[in-house]
Design a protein around this motif. Sequence first.
Motif, mmCIF file in Angstrom:
data_model
loop_
_atom_site.group_PDB
_atom_site.id
_atom_site.type_symbol
_atom_site.label_atom_id
_atom_site.label_comp_id
_atom_site.label_asym_id
_atom_site.label_seq_id
_atom_site.Cartn_x
_atom_site.Cartn_y
_atom_site.Cartn_z
ATOM 1 N N LEU A 1 0.815 -1.211 0.000
ATOM 2 C CA LEU A 1 0.000 0.000 0.000
ATOM 3 C C LEU A 1 0.850 1.263 0.000
ATOM 4 N N HIS A 2 0.492 2.192 -0.862
ATOM 5 C CA HIS A 2 1.042 3.545 -0.828
ATOM 6 C C HIS A 2 0.577 4.209 0.468
ATOM 7 N N ALA A 3 1.410 5.100 1.022
ATOM 8 C CA ALA A 3 1.082 5.731 2.303
ATOM 9 C C ALA A 3 -0.263 6.461 2.260
ATOM 10 N N LYS A 4 -0.550 7.137 1.141
ATOM 11 C CA LYS A 4 -1.821 7.854 1.015
ATOM 12 C C LYS A 4 -2.990 6.886 1.012
ATOM 13 N N LEU A 5 -2.853 5.792 0.290
ATOM 14 C CA LEU A 5 -3.916 4.802 0.255
ATOM 15 C C LEU A 5 -4.118 4.184 1.635
ATOM 16 N N ARG A 6 -3.047 3.888 2.327
ATOM 17 C CA ARG A 6 -3.156 3.309 3.666
ATOM 18 C C ARG A 6 -3.953 4.234 4.588
ATOM 19 N N ALA A 7 -3.659 5.525 4.525
ATOM 20 C CA ALA A 7 -4.360 6.491 5.378
ATOM 21 C C ALA A 7 -5.848 6.550 5.034
ATOM 22 N N GLU A 8 -6.177 6.521 3.743
ATOM 23 C CA GLU A 8 -7.581 6.620 3.354
ATOM 24 C C GLU A 8 -8.350 5.349 3.714
ATOM 25 N N LEU A 9 -7.705 4.202 3.620
ATOM 26 C CA LEU A 9 -8.357 2.969 4.026
ATOM 27 C C LEU A 9 -8.605 2.950 5.533
ATOM 28 N N GLU A 10 -7.668 3.480 6.299
ATOM 29 C CA GLU A 10 -7.866 3.572 7.750
ATOM 30 C C GLU A 10 -9.041 4.494 8.077
ATOM 31 N N THR A 11 -9.142 5.603 7.356
ATOM 32 C CA THR A 11 -10.261 6.523 7.550
ATOM 33 C C THR A 11 -11.587 5.839 7.250
ATOM 34 N N TRP A 12 -11.622 5.084 6.135
ATOM 35 C CA TRP A 12 -12.847 4.381 5.766
ATOM 36 C C TRP A 12 -13.207 3.317 6.809
ATOM 37 N N LEU A 13 -12.227 2.609 7.343
ATOM 38 C CA LEU A 13 -12.510 1.577 8.345
ATOM 39 C C LEU A 13 -13.165 2.188 9.582
ATOM 40 N N LYS A 14 -12.699 3.364 9.984
ATOM 41 C CA LYS A 14 -13.308 4.048 11.130
ATOM 42 C C LYS A 14 -14.750 4.444 10.817
ATOM 43 N N GLU A 15 -14.966 4.953 9.597
ATOM 44 C CA GLU A 15 -16.319 5.327 9.182
ATOM 45 C C GLU A 15 -17.208 4.089 9.095
ATOM 46 N N ARG A 16 -16.668 3.029 8.530
ATOM 47 C CA ARG A 16 -17.427 1.788 8.354
ATOM 48 C C ARG A 16 -17.912 1.253 9.699
ATOM 49 N N ALA A 17 -17.073 1.365 10.711
ATOM 50 C CA ALA A 17 -17.405 0.835 12.034
ATOM 51 C C ALA A 17 -18.587 1.560 12.676
ATOM 52 N N THR A 18 -18.900 2.773 12.213
ATOM 53 C CA THR A 18 -19.996 3.547 12.803
ATOM 54 C C THR A 18 -21.328 3.297 12.108
ATOM 55 N N LEU A 19 -21.319 2.585 10.990
ATOM 56 C CA LEU A 19 -22.531 2.403 10.197
ATOM 57 C C LEU A 19 -23.384 1.272 10.761
ATOM 58 N N ARG A 20 -24.674 1.432 10.634
ATOM 59 C CA ARG A 20 -25.604 0.406 11.112
ATOM 60 C C ARG A 20 -25.654 -0.771 10.132
ATOM 61 N N GLY A 21 -25.872 -1.933 10.663
ATOM 62 C CA GLY A 21 -26.097 -3.101 9.827
ATOM 63 C C GLY A 21 -24.866 -3.670 9.169
ATOM 64 N N THR A 22 -23.674 -3.263 9.636
ATOM 65 C CA THR A 22 -22.457 -3.752 8.992
ATOM 66 C C THR A 22 -21.784 -4.875 9.772
ATOM 67 N N ASP A 23 -22.302 -5.208 10.937
ATOM 68 C CA ASP A 23 -21.648 -6.205 11.795
ATOM 69 C C ASP A 23 -21.571 -7.581 11.144
ATOM 70 N N GLU A 24 -22.578 -7.897 10.307
ATOM 71 C CA GLU A 24 -22.644 -9.239 9.747
ATOM 72 C C GLU A 24 -21.862 -9.375 8.441
ATOM 73 N N SER A 25 -21.419 -8.289 7.863
ATOM 74 C CA SER A 25 -20.734 -8.355 6.578
ATOM 75 C C SER A 25 -19.221 -8.326 6.776
ATOM 76 N N LYS A 26 -18.534 -9.187 6.058
ATOM 77 C CA LYS A 26 -17.075 -9.204 6.100
ATOM 78 C C LYS A 26 -16.469 -8.428 4.946
ATOM 79 N N ALA A 27 -17.324 -7.876 4.055
ATOM 80 C CA ALA A 27 -16.831 -7.147 2.884
ATOM 81 C C ALA A 27 -16.176 -5.835 3.301
ATOM 82 N N LEU A 28 -15.127 -5.457 2.608
ATOM 83 C CA LEU A 28 -14.453 -4.199 2.892
ATOM 84 C C LEU A 28 -15.309 -3.011 2.457
#
Length: 327
Positions: free
Chosen positions: A209-236
Amino acid sequence: MTSDIRDQDPVTSQRPTRRRPGATATPVPGRYAGVYADYETAVTDPLLRLDDDTRRNYLSRVRQYLAWLDATNLDGDPLTDPAARDWAARDYRAHLLTVLKRKPTTVNAHLTAIDDFNRRLGLGPATAKRTKLPNLAPRALDQRAQVRFLREAELSSPRDRAMGYTAFYAGTRIHELVAFDLDDLRISARKGVLIVRMGKSGKYREVNLHAKLRAELETWLKERATLRGTDESKALFLNVRGRRLSARAATDVLNGIADRAGIEVGRDEDFTTHVLRHTLGTKLAREGVDVVTIAELLGHSLETARRYTLPTDADRQAAIDKLTVDE
């Protein structure tokens, strides 16, 4: 109020894609309706793993071919007779080149779709030579278009931004992008890896991973964790319902970023989702990365990776522009 799904999706960008007037789909002649319906069913089989762009383009090109057959006087039936099949393919190639003035790459793409159609009829591909293409690197975004794409991605939602950067910095195919699971992403403090478990022809690869991509994926993971109904999905990457994003939806996201960046979208224009993959390969080659490493990063054969070392059309124009002018 617009009904665009992107405006209703809290996961995605709130900036809608510009609506462009689209061409009307070529109607299927009545006498070919049945055979076309069978072909449409065949190419939508999920086991084929055809991406949405390829499927749509195959269907569009076959419709155009059938419309041409319907309007043309031909000897024999090209859908049942191998000899008539060959004559039809050659005549259609000439029609595309000389009447419709299509580019050689476009003509060859039409012939590829017709070959696929003929295979599924049980005829096999036609013996029609492909138009020889200039010895150039695959089409890629130039530097200005790259900057525009990345800047527009920066304005997008965390999910869309992460998807845009993944396609740009990791060179993933659409079906690879939507197939990523959470455990395919491994990030530490200083580095990260994306695991492509089933690339083209079933190839496995790991993409650093490029450093910029790594940072954006980390940001998305934090956002993803706050969304409803995502606990059952393993998709990125998820849709608004918390389920795995489809290839069609992912294509729409990337096309939307390009469109809003003012980059023409379409098979014969500057941008397709696959152009981002070619852009990465071309950038790596121009920066002196060896073809073995490029092949490993992109999941290519060495022969395919070597194409990125060829000159682009922009390279040829730059060479001409350097000629001395006596004014």
